[in-house]
Design a protein around this motif. Sequence first.
Motif, PDB file in Angstrom:
ATOM      1  N   GLN A   1     108.576   7.271  39.921  1.00 20.02           N
ATOM      2  CA  GLN A   1     107.353   7.290  40.732  1.00 20.02           C
ATOM      3  C   GLN A   1     107.542   8.177  41.961  1.00 20.02           C
ATOM      4  OE1 GLN A   1     106.549   3.652  42.809  1.00 20.02           O
ATOM      5  NE2 GLN A   1     104.352   4.087  42.932  1.00 20.02           N
ATOM      6  N   THR A   2     108.709   8.059  42.585  1.00 25.79           N
ATOM      7  CA  THR A   2     108.990   8.831  43.792  1.00 25.79           C
ATOM      8  C   THR A   2     108.995  10.324  43.491  1.00 25.79           C
ATOM      9  OG1 THR A   2     110.248   6.987  44.723  1.00 25.79           O
ATOM     10  CG2 THR A   2     110.679   9.178  45.642  1.00 25.79           C
ATOM     11  N   ARG A   3     109.648  10.708  42.394  1.00 24.70           N
ATOM     12  CA  ARG A   3     109.669  12.138  42.071  1.00 24.70           C
ATOM     13  C   ARG A   3     108.288  12.621  41.660  1.00 24.70           C
ATOM     14  NH1 ARG A   3     113.855  14.892  37.906  1.00 24.70           N
ATOM     15  NH2 ARG A   3     112.384  14.086  36.351  1.00 24.70           N
ATOM     16  N   TYR A   4     107.536  11.796  40.944  1.00 26.28           N
ATOM     17  CA  TYR A   4     106.179  12.201  40.587  1.00 26.28           C
ATOM     18  C   TYR A   4     105.347  12.446  41.853  1.00 26.28           C
ATOM     19  CZ  TYR A   4     101.329  12.172  39.318  1.00 26.28           C
ATOM     20  OH  TYR A   4     100.009  12.522  39.225  1.00 26.28           O
TER      21      TYR A   4
ATOM     22  N   GLN B   1     104.886  16.190  38.628  1.00 22.74           N
ATOM     23  CA  GLN B   1     105.264  16.484  37.239  1.00 22.74           C
ATOM     24  C   GLN B   1     104.737  15.356  36.352  1.00 22.74           C
ATOM     25  OE1 GLN B   1     109.438  17.206  36.704  1.00 22.74           O
ATOM     26  NE2 GLN B   1     109.565  18.498  38.521  1.00 22.74           N
ATOM     27  N   LEU B   2     103.847  15.705  35.433  1.00 24.82           N
ATOM     28  CA  LEU B   2     103.237  14.684  34.585  1.00 24.82           C
ATOM     29  C   LEU B   2     104.256  13.978  33.698  1.00 24.82           C
ATOM     30  CD1 LEU B   2      99.824  16.285  33.609  1.00 24.82           C
ATOM     31  CD2 LEU B   2     100.295  14.481  35.266  1.00 24.82           C
ATOM     32  N   ALA B   3     105.326  14.641  33.342  1.00 23.02           N
ATOM     33  CA  ALA B   3     106.363  14.001  32.521  1.00 23.02           C
ATOM     34  C   ALA B   3     106.957  12.798  33.256  1.00 23.02           C
ATOM     35  CB  ALA B   3     107.459  15.001  32.169  1.00 23.02           C
ATOM     36  N   ASP B   4     107.093  12.890  34.563  1.00 22.02           N
ATOM     37  CA  ASP B   4     107.600  11.761  35.342  1.00 22.02           C
ATOM     38  C   ASP B   4     106.606  10.606  35.340  1.00 22.02           C
ATOM     39  OD1 ASP B   4     110.012  12.968  36.030  1.00 22.02           O
ATOM     40  OD2 ASP B   4     109.183  13.826  37.883  1.00 22.02           O
TER      41      ASP B   4
ATOM     42  N   VAL C   1     108.374   3.131  31.230  1.00 20.44           N
ATOM     43  CA  VAL C   1     109.345   2.190  31.793  1.00 20.44           C
ATOM     44  C   VAL C   1     108.627   0.941  32.311  1.00 20.44           C
ATOM     45  CG1 VAL C   1     111.041   1.871  33.651  1.00 20.44           C
ATOM     46  CG2 VAL C   1     111.060   3.960  32.289  1.00 20.44           C
ATOM     47  N   GLY C   2     107.473   1.120  32.918  1.00 15.74           N
ATOM     48  CA  GLY C   2     106.689  -0.012  33.388  1.00 15.74           C
ATOM     49  C   GLY C   2     106.267  -0.930  32.246  1.00 15.74           C
ATOM     50  N   GLU C   3     105.904  -0.343  31.122  1.00 15.58           N
ATOM     51  CA  GLU C   3     105.534  -1.154  29.957  1.00 15.58           C
ATOM     52  C   GLU C   3     106.735  -1.943  29.436  1.00 15.58           C
ATOM     53  OE1 GLU C   3     103.760   1.754  27.361  1.00 15.58           O
ATOM     54  OE2 GLU C   3     101.809   1.562  28.350  1.00 15.58           O
ATOM     55  N   MET C   4     107.923  -1.344  29.485  1.00 11.12           N
ATOM     56  CA  MET C   4     109.133  -2.075  29.078  1.00 11.12           C
ATOM     57  C   MET C   4     109.362  -3.264  30.011  1.00 11.12           C
ATOM     58  SD  MET C   4     111.723   0.956  27.683  1.00 11.12           S
ATOM     59  CE  MET C   4     112.321   1.380  29.265  1.00 11.12           C
TER      60      MET C   4
END
Length: 159
Positions: free
Chosen positions: A129-132, A137-140, A147-150
Motif C-alpha cells: 500500500q505504501t509503495r502504491y 504502480q497498479l501492480a502494487d 494479500v488483503g483477500e488472503m
Amino acid sequence: QFRRSDRGVPGRIPNQFGGTASSRPDNLEGLANQGVHLLGQALRTDDLQTLEAAIAALERVVATIGTGNPKRAAMLSNLGYALTIRFLRTGQLADVDRAIEVGELAMTAASAADPHRAELLHNFSLALQTRYQATRQLADLDRYVEVGEMALEIGRAHV
C-alpha cells in the motif's frame, strides 16, 4: 515523522523467540529480541537512530537464520515492517522496495498454519500500500488487494 500504530506494537512485530530485551545480542535469539525491542522503541519515540539499529539487527538475524527455521517468516516480516517505517520517515524508495522483497520471502517461508500469518500479511500489505501510494504502480495495488483477500480468509476461518 512516521506514523505510529494505533493498535500498538505487539500485534505488528511478533517475537517468536520469546526472550526479553535484555537477552544477549551475541546469539541469534538475543539479536532477534534486540531487533524487536529496538523496533518497538523506535515506534514509540520516532527516533531514526533507534530504527536504524533495529533494521541492522533484523538484517543480521535474517542473514543468519536458516531457511528451514519456523521463526524465519516472522523475522523477515519484522524487517519488512521496519523498512516500510523507515521509508515513511525518509522517503527512500529502496526501503519500501526491500520491504516488499522481504515480505514476499516471509510469505514463502510461512506455513499456512503459522499462527502469525495474519500479522505477516498485514506487514506485507502495508509495504504494498505504501509503495502504491508513492508510485501509483497498479501492480502494487493489485497485489495489495490479493494479500488483503488472503488476510480476510484467515479472519473468516477464525470466526
